[in-house]
Design an enzyme around this catalytic site. Structure first.
Site, PDB file in Angstrom:
ATOM      1  CG  HIS A 184      30.696 107.372  51.442  1.00 14.18           C
ATOM      2  ND1 HIS A 184      31.996 107.298  51.880  1.00 14.18           N
ATOM      3  CD2 HIS A 184      29.921 106.955  52.492  1.00 14.18           C
ATOM      4  CE1 HIS A 184      32.028 106.862  53.126  1.00 14.18           C
ATOM      5  NE2 HIS A 184      30.778 106.659  53.531  1.00 14.18           N
ATOM      6  CB  SER A 314      30.407 128.251  27.567  1.00 14.18           C
ATOM      7  OG  SER A 314      31.288 127.769  26.566  1.00 14.18           O
TER       8      SER A 314
END
Length: 460
Positions: A184, A314
């Site tokens: 999870h 980037s």
């Protein structure tokens, strides 16, 4: 700019202007005029396989005494030129064409007839000679099978084996690196990095096994069914001869399909294989996303591993490096899953004796195969082979993992263990320290029970 010159060609519908330098004729030109839809021609792998089918058909017709030896020989030579990758620029017909693929079949017939006539000085007819004993309705389904089998055997399976082998090598190398397991997306009991990678490897092994289990049905060819499956205008043994010739030429175990009606009316074998490719895509998506999560950071993420720095990440943030290969692989997987949906819908379009979405089935099946093959090699060579392990981050995380207290449950009980875990997490302290304060167990016993390495082997 020079003006393009044309020549006049004829077919059963009349005359048509065709580019003077084109190897194809009127029927191909009609398809070019009728289907300026996507600009996507049939894949090169399909065209090359179709040429192999024409080679096998000419050989079978000659051996059955139906085709003159000189005509058969020049058709064979011309077909093999195309199968070797020559003249591909003369196959312009769009994927989105007539659903039987008749336009592409006639494109091949015309190009081979042109080459054969030019090379031999003999008049070779696209229908009477190149297409002898055939219909588009059996040629195109046969070529779907042949092209897929060739690509699966020569590209995808070796690429997957390479990826699996690369992961296996790293899993052995990293078998002793203990890290926090996660369920999870939350901290769970420890595992080794080797165990994590070994699971990926076994997923790929299963993917390969699924593909191999489906291959026999793709190796069965409906050639010889001609127009509707009855075999009209073909020798009863034609399909057997063609399958034998293709098997001999490719070293793949092609066989005649047991029921040619099935091979023309349905594309169940292609749908089945596409499903196996979709499952493989799901596996690769899981692996790619695990790598992205493990690489996340370098400060605010998990930063368990560092993927190879391949390019700036980037246009505005200097120094940023992104997990570009796993991202590319994930996009490939999304495309393959989408392709499977297209193939599933197209597979339902077998109305009575013919499926009428054959070109788009082939296009998507071959694209999925190609994408998965190339993506698998990139994932192996530019991500998994070269990632570094940030052992300091892994060790710091696991030493403070409150879930380690699970190992004390058989000794101190669940409730006491929960209390220790909560306090350790709240105070940001190692479980060992808190357990020493809250239990009667001595340090040596606690260290033994809480040893993360021993906890990766299971048991009590």
């Amino acid at each position: 700019m020079a003006k393009q010159s044309f020549r006049t060609e004829y077919d059963s519908m009349g005359e048509l202007q065709v580019p003077a330098n084109a190897f194809y004729g009127a029927q191909t030109q009609r398809a070019v005029n009728n289907f300026p839809i996507s600009g996507l021609p049939m894949p090169a792998a399909f065209i090359r396989a179709l040429a192999l089918v024409k080679y096998a058909c000419a050989t079978a017709n000659h051996e059955l005494g139906l085709l003159d030896s000189a005509i058969a020989a020049t058709i064979q030579t011309s077909a093999l030129e195309i199968a070797d990758g020559q003249h591909l620029e003369h196959f312009p017909v769009d994927v989105f064409q007539t659903g039987s693929g008749t336009s592409t079949n006639m494109n091949m017939n015309e190009v081979i007839a042109h080459l054969a006539s030019k090379n031999s000085g003999i008049t070779v007819h696209p229908n009477d000679h190149v297409n002898m004993s055939q219909s588009s309705n059996d040629v195109i389904p046969t070529t779907i099978h042949v092209s897929a089998c060739l690509e699966l055997n020569h590209k995808l399976q070796p690429a997957l084996q390479h990826l699996a082998n690369t992961i296996e090598i790293r899993s052995v190398e990293l078998q002793s690196v203990v890290k926090t397991g996660r369920t999870h997306l939350m901290d769970a009991m420890p595992i080794t990095l080797g165990q994590e990678l070994k699971a990926w490897k076994n997923q790929l092994d299963d993917g390969l096994a699924r593909i191999q289990s489906s291959l026999p049905r793709l190796l069965a060819l409906p050639q010889g069914g001609t127009a509707v499956g009855t075999g009209i205008n073909a020798h009863p043994d034609f399909g057997k001869y063609v399958a034998h010739m293709l098997a001999e030429k490719t070293s793949l175990a092609f066989t005649p399909m047991q029921n040619n009606f099935v091979g023309l009316a349905s594309q169940d074998s292609a749908v089945e294989m596409s499903g196996q490719l979709k499952t493989l895509a799901v596996s690769l998506m899981k692996i790619a996303n695990d790598l992205r999560w493990m690489n996340s950071g370098p400060l605010a993420g998990l930063s368990e591993i560092e993927l190879p720095a391949l390019q700036p990440g980037s246009s505005i943030m200097p120094g940023k490096i992104n997990p570009v290969i796993p991202e590319a692989v994930a996009m490939v997987c999304a495309q393959v899953i989408g392709n499977d949906t297209t193939i599933s819908i197209a597979g339902q379009s077998g109305t009575f004796q013919l499926n009428v979405m054959l070109p788009v089935i082939s296009y998507n099946l071959l694209q999925s195969t190609e994408l998965l093959a190339t993506a698998s090699r990139q994932l192996a060579d530019k991500a998994i082979d070269g990632f570094k392990v940030n052992k300091d981050n892994i060790n710091a995380s696991i030493s403070k993992n409150p879930i380690l207290v699970t190992a004390l449950n058989p000794v101190i009980g669940y409730e006491k263990g929960a209390a220790i875990a909560k306090k350790a997490y709240a105070e940001k302290r190692p479980v060992l320290e808190v357990a020493m304060e809250m239990t009667d167990l001595d340090e040596a016993e606690l260290k033994k029970l809480l040893d993360p390495g021993k906890l990766t082997t299971g048991g009590i």
